[in-house]
Design a protein around this motif. Structure first.
Motif, mmCIF file in Angstrom:
data_model
loop_
_atom_site.group_PDB
_atom_site.id
_atom_site.type_symbol
_atom_site.label_atom_id
_atom_site.label_comp_id
_atom_site.label_asym_id
_atom_site.label_seq_id
_atom_site.Cartn_x
_atom_site.Cartn_y
_atom_site.Cartn_z
ATOM 1 N N VAL A 103 0.871 -1.164 -0.136
ATOM 2 C CA VAL A 103 -0.100 -0.006 0.163
ATOM 3 C C VAL A 103 0.876 1.227 0.165
ATOM 4 O O VAL A 103 1.825 1.333 0.688
ATOM 5 C CB VAL A 103 -0.713 -0.084 1.209
ATOM 6 N N ILE A 104 0.549 2.229 -0.976
ATOM 7 C CA ILE A 104 1.296 3.405 -0.991
ATOM 8 C C ILE A 104 0.235 4.537 -0.600
ATOM 9 O O ILE A 104 -0.859 4.710 -1.456
ATOM 10 C CB ILE A 104 1.812 3.513 -2.311
ATOM 11 N N GLU A 105 0.259 5.179 0.378
ATOM 12 C CA GLU A 105 -0.801 6.163 0.788
ATOM 13 C C GLU A 105 -0.810 7.368 0.212
ATOM 14 O O GLU A 105 -1.830 7.950 0.108
ATOM 15 C CB GLU A 105 -0.714 6.280 2.451
ATOM 16 N N ASP A 106 0.286 7.690 -0.380
ATOM 17 C CA ASP A 106 0.597 9.307 -0.774
ATOM 18 C C ASP A 106 1.201 9.383 -1.958
ATOM 19 O O ASP A 106 2.011 10.149 -2.486
ATOM 20 C CB ASP A 106 1.093 10.133 0.325
ATOM 21 N N ALA A 107 0.804 8.426 -3.018
ATOM 22 C CA ALA A 107 1.101 8.520 -4.310
ATOM 23 C C ALA A 107 0.881 9.522 -4.938
ATOM 24 O O ALA A 107 -0.368 9.955 -4.974
ATOM 25 C CB ALA A 107 1.008 7.036 -5.122
ATOM 26 N N PRO A 108 1.475 10.319 -6.028
ATOM 27 C CA PRO A 108 1.167 11.238 -6.855
ATOM 28 C C PRO A 108 0.263 11.005 -7.978
ATOM 29 O O PRO A 108 0.099 9.604 -8.208
ATOM 30 C CB PRO A 108 2.476 11.787 -7.462
ATOM 31 N N ASP A 109 -0.514 11.892 -8.334
ATOM 32 C CA ASP A 109 -1.630 11.592 -9.217
ATOM 33 C C ASP A 109 -1.026 10.808 -10.555
ATOM 34 O O ASP A 109 -1.433 10.122 -11.419
ATOM 35 C CB ASP A 109 -2.463 12.598 -9.770
ATOM 36 N N ASP A 110 0.234 11.471 -10.889
ATOM 37 C CA ASP A 110 0.952 11.019 -12.349
ATOM 38 C C ASP A 110 1.958 9.896 -11.906
ATOM 39 O O ASP A 110 2.825 9.498 -12.696
ATOM 40 C CB ASP A 110 1.509 11.909 -12.928
ATOM 41 N N PHE A 111 1.757 8.978 -10.843
ATOM 42 C CA PHE A 111 2.751 8.139 -10.490
ATOM 43 C C PHE A 111 2.816 7.259 -11.791
ATOM 44 O O PHE A 111 1.908 6.670 -12.039
ATOM 45 C CB PHE A 111 2.119 7.199 -9.116
ATOM 46 N N GLU A 112 4.059 6.687 -12.139
ATOM 47 C CA GLU A 112 4.252 6.151 -13.488
ATOM 48 C C GLU A 112 3.827 4.679 -13.474
ATOM 49 O O GLU A 112 3.547 4.271 -14.351
ATOM 50 C CB GLU A 112 5.549 6.307 -14.054
ATOM 51 N N ALA A 113 3.776 4.197 -12.247
ATOM 52 C CA ALA A 113 3.743 2.645 -12.135
ATOM 53 C C ALA A 113 2.069 2.293 -11.603
ATOM 54 O O ALA A 113 1.970 1.160 -11.556
ATOM 55 C CB ALA A 113 4.750 1.901 -11.240
ATOM 56 N N ARG A 114 1.384 3.308 -11.577
ATOM 57 C CA ARG A 114 0.134 2.985 -10.722
ATOM 58 C C ARG A 114 -0.585 2.172 -11.633
ATOM 59 O O ARG A 114 -0.377 2.357 -13.185
ATOM 60 C CB ARG A 114 -0.579 4.164 -10.581
ATOM 61 N N PRO A 115 -1.450 1.117 -11.415
ATOM 62 C CA PRO A 115 -1.811 0.905 -10.126
ATOM 63 C C PRO A 115 -1.043 0.110 -9.319
ATOM 64 O O PRO A 115 -1.343 -0.466 -8.384
ATOM 65 C CB PRO A 115 -3.082 0.248 -10.048
ATOM 66 N N PHE A 116 0.458 -0.063 -9.678
ATOM 67 C CA PHE A 116 1.420 -0.774 -9.222
ATOM 68 C C PHE A 116 2.205 -0.178 -8.319
ATOM 69 O O PHE A 116 2.244 1.177 -8.458
ATOM 70 C CB PHE A 116 2.054 -1.829 -10.121
ATOM 71 N N CYS A 117 3.056 -0.627 -7.201
ATOM 72 C CA CYS A 117 3.935 0.116 -6.488
ATOM 73 C C CYS A 117 4.989 0.468 -7.203
ATOM 74 O O CYS A 117 5.916 1.332 -6.482
ATOM 75 C CB CYS A 117 4.150 -0.540 -5.119
ATOM 76 N N SER A 118 5.594 -0.217 -8.120
ATOM 77 C CA SER A 118 6.827 0.027 -8.846
ATOM 78 C C SER A 118 6.620 -0.482 -10.209
ATOM 79 O O SER A 118 5.879 -1.302 -10.587
ATOM 80 C CB SER A 118 7.914 -0.820 -8.065
ATOM 81 N N MET A 119 7.479 -0.007 -11.069
ATOM 82 C CA MET A 119 7.681 -0.621 -12.243
ATOM 83 C C MET A 119 7.830 -2.160 -12.606
ATOM 84 O O MET A 119 7.466 -2.883 -13.357
ATOM 85 C CB MET A 119 8.718 0.347 -13.143
ATOM 86 N N ARG A 120 8.493 -2.356 -11.410
ATOM 87 C CA ARG A 120 9.079 -3.622 -11.366
ATOM 88 C C ARG A 120 7.894 -4.799 -11.178
ATOM 89 O O ARG A 120 7.630 -5.790 -11.987
ATOM 90 C CB ARG A 120 9.840 -4.065 -9.999
#
Ligand SMILES: [Zn+2]
Length: 54
Positions: free
Chosen positions: A11-28
């Motif tokens: 869970v990521i509580e404060d991801a930015p709206d333009d978070f590149e990997a969303r809905p995932f926590c990371s590109m990995r």
């Protein structure tokens, strides 16, 4: 925004709206999910073998 990674359930509580990997926590995790999806698509073309589960 809040993200719950579909791959690892992190869970990521404060991801930015333009978070590149969303809905995932990371590109990995994003790439891991994509490769799982491709593997599933490939598997339907042949019978499931029990050895695949190991
Ligand atoms: Zn993740």
């Amino acid at each position: 925004m809040r993200i719950v990674c579909p791959t690892c359930r992190k869970v990521i509580e404060d991801a930015p709206d333009d978070f590149e990997a969303r809905p995932f926590c990371s590109m990995r995790c994003k790439l891991a999910d994509l490769s799982n999806w491709l593997n599933e698509a490939y598997k339907v073309s042949r019978p499931v073998d029990e050895t695949d589960l190991e």
